[in-house]
Write a protein that holds these residues in place. Structure first.
Motif, mmCIF file in Angstrom:
data_model
loop_
_atom_site.group_PDB
_atom_site.id
_atom_site.type_symbol
_atom_site.label_atom_id
_atom_site.label_comp_id
_atom_site.label_asym_id
_atom_site.label_seq_id
_atom_site.Cartn_x
_atom_site.Cartn_y
_atom_site.Cartn_z
ATOM 1 N N MET A 60 -7.096 0.095 -2.206
ATOM 2 C CA MET A 60 -6.084 0.839 -1.465
ATOM 3 C C MET A 60 -5.518 -0.023 -0.336
ATOM 4 O O MET A 60 -4.308 -0.078 -0.122
ATOM 5 N N ALA A 61 -6.390 -0.714 0.379
ATOM 6 C CA ALA A 61 -5.936 -1.570 1.474
ATOM 7 C C ALA A 61 -5.037 -2.690 0.959
ATOM 8 O O ALA A 61 -4.034 -3.025 1.592
ATOM 9 N N ASP A 62 -5.382 -3.252 -0.200
ATOM 10 C CA ASP A 62 -4.536 -4.294 -0.797
ATOM 11 C C ASP A 62 -3.149 -3.758 -1.136
ATOM 12 O O ASP A 62 -2.145 -4.428 -0.908
ATOM 13 N N GLU A 63 -3.082 -2.547 -1.670
ATOM 14 C CA GLU A 63 -1.795 -1.945 -2.014
ATOM 15 C C GLU A 63 -0.958 -1.692 -0.753
ATOM 16 O O GLU A 63 0.248 -1.902 -0.763
ATOM 17 N N ILE A 64 -1.602 -1.243 0.287
ATOM 18 C CA ILE A 64 -0.887 -1.013 1.549
ATOM 19 C C ILE A 64 -0.348 -2.331 2.082
ATOM 20 O O ILE A 64 0.792 -2.413 2.535
ATOM 21 N N LYS A 98 0.448 -5.000 0.437
ATOM 22 C CA LYS A 98 1.559 -5.449 -0.395
ATOM 23 C C LYS A 98 2.864 -4.795 0.030
ATOM 24 O O LYS A 98 3.926 -5.401 -0.057
ATOM 25 N N GLY A 99 2.783 -3.557 0.503
ATOM 26 C CA GLY A 99 3.970 -2.813 0.888
ATOM 27 C C GLY A 99 4.537 -3.203 2.246
ATOM 28 O O GLY A 99 5.614 -2.778 2.633
ATOM 29 N N GLU A 100 3.835 -4.018 2.988
ATOM 30 C CA GLU A 100 4.313 -4.403 4.324
ATOM 31 C C GLU A 100 5.375 -5.450 4.267
ATOM 32 O O GLU A 100 5.545 -6.246 3.445
#
Length: 53
Positions: A45-49, A51-53
């Protein structure tokens, strides 16, 4: 990532009731397997967040 111990605190808080409130496939996990899957899912989940930055 867990320098302040929040992830460990969340896992420990869930220890008493995860079997009662989680989906069946999670509730059937042993405590050790639950910890492993919780941590793995949290970091995904942290990796996906990130990526969105």
């Amino acid at each position: 990532m867990d320098k302040q111990g929040e992830l460990i605190a969340m896992m420990n808080d869930a220890r008493t009731d995860y079997k009662e409130i989680a989906a069946a496939e999670v509730a059937n996990l042993s405590w050790t397997k639950y910890q492993v899957e919780f941590r793995k899912t949290f970091y995904q989940m942290a990796d996906e967040i990130k990526k969105g930055e």
